[in-house]
Design a protein around this motif. Structure first.
Motif, mmCIF file in Angstrom:
data_model
loop_
_atom_site.group_PDB
_atom_site.id
_atom_site.type_symbol
_atom_site.label_atom_id
_atom_site.label_comp_id
_atom_site.label_asym_id
_atom_site.label_seq_id
_atom_site.Cartn_x
_atom_site.Cartn_y
_atom_site.Cartn_z
ATOM 1 N N VAL A 1 49.645 41.463 40.347
ATOM 2 C CA VAL A 1 49.591 40.588 41.521
ATOM 3 C C VAL A 1 48.476 39.560 41.352
ATOM 4 C CG1 VAL A 1 49.038 40.499 43.985
ATOM 5 C CG2 VAL A 1 50.645 42.219 43.128
ATOM 6 N N HIS A 2 47.312 40.013 40.935
ATOM 7 C CA HIS A 2 46.211 39.071 40.691
ATOM 8 C C HIS A 2 46.572 38.096 39.574
ATOM 9 C CE1 HIS A 2 42.575 41.283 42.669
ATOM 10 N NE2 HIS A 2 43.656 41.303 43.433
ATOM 11 N N GLY A 3 47.272 38.595 38.560
ATOM 12 C CA GLY A 3 47.697 37.724 37.467
ATOM 13 C C GLY A 3 48.553 36.573 37.969
ATOM 14 N N ARG A 4 49.489 36.864 38.874
ATOM 15 C CA ARG A 4 50.357 35.804 39.415
ATOM 16 C C ARG A 4 49.556 34.818 40.260
ATOM 17 N NH1 ARG A 4 53.906 40.248 39.924
ATOM 18 N NH2 ARG A 4 53.379 40.538 42.125
ATOM 19 N N LEU A 5 48.636 35.344 41.086
ATOM 20 C CA LEU A 5 47.832 34.463 41.926
ATOM 21 C C LEU A 5 46.979 33.513 41.077
ATOM 22 C CD1 LEU A 5 46.590 36.940 44.692
ATOM 23 C CD2 LEU A 5 48.237 35.098 44.981
ATOM 24 N N VAL A 6 46.341 34.067 40.069
ATOM 25 C CA VAL A 6 45.444 33.266 39.243
ATOM 26 C C VAL A 6 46.217 32.239 38.423
ATOM 27 C CG1 VAL A 6 43.825 33.351 37.302
ATOM 28 C CG2 VAL A 6 43.635 35.021 39.164
ATOM 29 N N THR A 7 47.319 32.645 37.820
ATOM 30 C CA THR A 7 48.086 31.678 37.026
ATOM 31 C C THR A 7 48.652 30.571 37.907
ATOM 32 O OG1 THR A 7 49.989 33.191 37.138
ATOM 33 C CG2 THR A 7 48.662 33.252 35.140
ATOM 34 N N ALA B 1 46.332 41.433 29.001
ATOM 35 C CA ALA B 1 47.393 41.151 29.974
ATOM 36 C C ALA B 1 47.404 39.666 30.342
ATOM 37 C CB ALA B 1 47.197 42.011 31.220
ATOM 38 N N TYR B 2 46.220 39.105 30.582
ATOM 39 C CA TYR B 2 46.153 37.695 30.975
ATOM 40 C C TYR B 2 46.627 36.772 29.853
ATOM 41 C CZ TYR B 2 44.222 37.307 35.663
ATOM 42 O OH TYR B 2 44.072 37.315 37.032
ATOM 43 N N ARG B 3 46.332 37.132 28.618
ATOM 44 C CA ARG B 3 46.801 36.295 27.521
ATOM 45 C C ARG B 3 48.323 36.196 27.526
ATOM 46 N NH1 ARG B 3 42.695 38.590 22.833
ATOM 47 N NH2 ARG B 3 40.866 37.353 23.466
ATOM 48 N N VAL C 1 35.833 24.972 35.272
ATOM 49 C CA VAL C 1 36.432 25.835 36.300
ATOM 50 C C VAL C 1 36.452 27.269 35.770
ATOM 51 C CG1 VAL C 1 38.509 26.375 37.632
ATOM 52 C CG2 VAL C 1 37.884 23.988 37.205
ATOM 53 N N MET C 2 35.923 28.210 36.547
ATOM 54 C CA MET C 2 35.929 29.614 36.141
ATOM 55 C C MET C 2 36.545 30.472 37.236
ATOM 56 S SD MET C 2 34.780 30.134 33.077
ATOM 57 C CE MET C 2 34.930 31.892 33.305
ATOM 58 N N VAL C 3 37.382 31.409 36.815
ATOM 59 C CA VAL C 3 37.938 32.415 37.711
ATOM 60 C C VAL C 3 37.318 33.755 37.354
ATOM 61 C CG1 VAL C 3 40.016 33.654 38.430
ATOM 62 C CG2 VAL C 3 40.133 31.198 37.962
ATOM 63 N N PHE C 4 36.819 34.461 38.355
ATOM 64 C CA PHE C 4 36.387 35.843 38.147
ATOM 65 C C PHE C 4 37.323 36.742 38.932
ATOM 66 C CE2 PHE C 4 33.412 39.421 39.452
ATOM 67 C CZ PHE C 4 33.689 40.159 38.311
ATOM 68 N N ASP C 5 38.166 37.475 38.198
ATOM 69 C CA ASP C 5 39.110 38.408 38.805
ATOM 70 C C ASP C 5 38.486 39.796 38.763
ATOM 71 O OD1 ASP C 5 41.159 40.003 39.644
ATOM 72 O OD2 ASP C 5 42.543 39.477 38.018
ATOM 73 N N THR C 6 38.169 40.353 39.941
ATOM 74 C CA THR C 6 37.588 41.691 39.997
ATOM 75 C C THR C 6 38.580 42.758 39.527
ATOM 76 O OG1 THR C 6 38.257 41.968 42.303
ATOM 77 C CG2 THR C 6 36.064 41.024 41.896
ATOM 78 N N MET C 7 39.868 42.456 39.561
ATOM 79 C CA MET C 7 40.961 43.296 39.053
ATOM 80 C C MET C 7 41.202 44.572 39.861
ATOM 81 S SD MET C 7 41.004 43.122 34.878
ATOM 82 C CE MET C 7 42.121 44.531 34.829
#
Length: 610
Positions: free
Chosen positions: A457-463, A492-494, A520-526
């Protein structure tokens, strides 16, 4: 006169800790999943097959063989070659032109054993101890009073210029440089000034990238100070991480190769059968500036007998005390300990609490005796003659810097006038995305050992957010990055980024981004809840975010994660999970504070204008 009993005890304590760490490393081998291996043809054999994999894992460069783990089967694979970007492994079977992935394990004990040997030698040979005796109590040391006057080109601010002078005046000096405050460029001027006074310098840091940047900074400072006659005395010893043409001339291997070509041509004119064999130790000894990693200082036989007037340690807050001791022993007159004790600490794998506490303590904390940020600032304030704190930052937008300053530096970090002007009239640079509306759950990667979480879910939001930045706003993908707390999230993100045509966006762990920056930096707590076999959701804390499990390392890790951005910082978290397990902890307080500086967005932001 031998070394003092205090120093003997400190060396013995370090050796004992290294013994425990070596034992822990052997019980808990390092591991990594290597992907996209390319077959490397070799002539004259069909008995084995070499595959080259991309990897930036530094410890793999000191390994002679690794273990391939495939289910219950384990196979030894020889390491054919390795450098800062790749490793080539030899297989007994043909896997075709491409090998999709391989899970490997290895022991990280080589550097530890060599460092232990260095400390054992210091115990019996007091002529090699250098400034080891002096570093523990710099407040007791008088100024060297050598009459050395620092020069600069007017580009340094007051604190930076004073730090350069202190490095020349004092046997031991400390530079506390928060992110974006010009620490590395200041070290360049320190090195340049020292070289201009005819002294020899060893510059060392934890990573090859940091060594490259520091070496380039010294080169640039020499150019600015009009001391280009010193450039011929510089060498970059070891494997570079940066593909910078400006570095090529200074790479030790290139210098040796060029020398062989020149000398061999001269010999051939006299006698075609003569062969020139360089004395690499003598050549290295002739250099006035040697730039290399802490690990190579402790492992290289070529460097072992060479001494320096000044040793400069960058990112010293990441170096364990045994490393600091080994480096201090190579300094005859000056040692500069530079870093940020509020960023990444040293790492230990030992499960023994005493060993872990010792090896994860940085030089700033150990020598100052400070256990909190307030105590560290109090130590600095008491000792302005040999400590410097850089309070002006030039990297981040003003509101983002304010968040970092309030949370990690007791409000002492200020933005330069240039950053103030660049930030005026712009939208908030900090954005917090609460994913709870999408009810994410933690998933585990199939077929992987250990704790390997992913959060689709976080992967979809961030992408989605980064796709908007890349294709709607037009920010180059190379200027964006993603930080995650676990390596499983990197893999996973790659894949998610490749699937979204965003593969040029870099993703890494917190340690990957130490000393680096992106627009621009994203920090995903996951982390979020994990479903159990009964269908309910279980929430639990993890070591990187829980000070009960990881002590003061938690704010230091999070400081790195938040301070890599220049223009926009995006924090992604499931506040159901945060409120359930981190509400009274540092991570929970940090995220709530971040909401005060930015815009809390339910789900993905509609217009992430930069």
């Amino acid at each position: 006169m031998g070394i003092s009993k205090t120093t003997q005890l400190r060396l013995q304590e370090a050796i004992q800790a290294l013994d425990a760490e070596i034992e822990a490393v052997l019980l808990q081998p390092a591991s990594e999943t290597l992907s996209d291996g390319e077959y490397q043809p070799r002539s004259g054999t069909n008995e084995d097959w070499d595959y080259r994999f991309k990897t930036s894992t530094a410890s793999l460069r000191f390994v002679e063989e690794v273990r391939r783990v495939d289910g219950d089967e384990t196979t030894l694979l020889p390491v054919v070659s390795s450098d800062s970007e790749s490793i080539t492994l030899r297989f007994a079977t043909d896997h075709g032109p491409h090998l999709r992935s391989v899970f490997i394990e290895w022991e990280n004990d080589f550097i530890l054993k060599k460092t232990r040997e260095t400390l054992e030698r210091l115990l019996v040979n007091d002529s090699e101890t250098g400034l080891l005796e002096q570093i523990w109590h710099p407040e007791r040391l008088e100024s060297l009073d050598e009459g050395l006057v620092a020069v600069d080109d007017g580009s340094l601010n007051i604190a930076q210029a004073e730090a350069v002078q202190k490095s020349l005046d004092q046997a031991v000096s400390f530079i506390w440089g928060p992110p974006g405050t010009g620490k590395t460029s200041t070290l360049g001027y320190i090195i340049a000034n020292t070289l201009m006074y005819g002294k020899r310098v060893l510059f060392a840091s934890n990573t090859n990238r940091a060594v490259d940047v520091g070496c380039l900074s010294a080169i640039q400072a020499l150019h600015k100070l009009g001391a280009t006659n010193q450039l011929k005395h510089i060498t970059r010893f070891g494997d570079p991480a940066l593909s910078e043409p400006e570095l090529d001339t200074y790479l030790f291997d290139n210098q040796i190769e060029q020398l062989i070509l020149t000398k061999q041509a001269e010999l051939t004119e006299e006698d075609p059968d003569k062969e020139y064999i360089p004395n690499e130790m003598m050549i290295l000894r002739s250099r006035k500036l040697v730039c290399t990693t802490l690990a190579r200082v402790c492992t290289s036989d070529l460097l072992a007998p060479i001494r320096f007037d000044m040793v400069v340690i960058d990112e010293a807050s990441m170096a364990s005390l045994p490393f600091i001791m080994a480096l201090a022993s190579k300094a005859d007159a000056h040692i500069v300990i530079a870093g940020d004790p509020m960023q990444l600490p040293p790492i230990s794998t030992s499960q023994d609490p005493a060993t872990r506490a010792y090896l994860e303590e940085d030089a700033f904390s150990s020598i100052s005796g400070a256990r909190t940020t307030a105590e560290l600032f109090a130590w600095h304030d008491r000792h302005p003659s040999f400590t410097s704190f850089f309070e002006l930052q030039y990297r981040m937008r003003t509101d983002m810097a304010g968040l970092i300053s309030d949370i990690f530096y007791e409000g002492r970090l200020r933005s330069s006038e240039e950053r103030h002007q660049a930030s005026e009239g712009r939208s908030a640079s900090v954005k917090v995305i609460d994913s709870s509306a999408y009810q994410p759950v933690l998933e585990k990667k199939e077929g992987m050992r250990g704790f390997q979480p992913v959060n689709p879910v976080h992967g979809r939001l961030v992408t989605d957010v980064l796709r908007n930045y890349a294709f709607e706003i037009g920010i180059p993908m190379q200027e964006m990055g993603i930080i995650v707390p676990f390596r499983s999230g990197v893999y996973a993100y790659r894949k998610w980024l490749r699937d979204s045509a965003l593969e040029a966006i870099e993703v890494g762990t917190i340690h990957t981004y130490q000393g680096r920056e992106k627009r621009v930096m994203v920090f995903d707590t996951m982390m979020t809840g994990e479903p159990n076999q009964h269908g309910s959701i279980r929430h639990y804390t993890v070591r990187p975010f829980d000070e009960d499990k990881n002590g003061l390392s938690v704010p230091r890790l999070l400081n790195v994660a938040l301070s890599r951005a220049k223009d926009r910082l995006i924090l992604v978290a499931d506040f159901r999970h945060i409120d359930a397990v981190y509400s009274g902890k540092f991570l929970g307080r940090l995220l709530r504070k971040a909401q005060e500086y930015g815009d809390r967005t339910q789900g993905a932001p509609n217009s992430p204008s930069a």
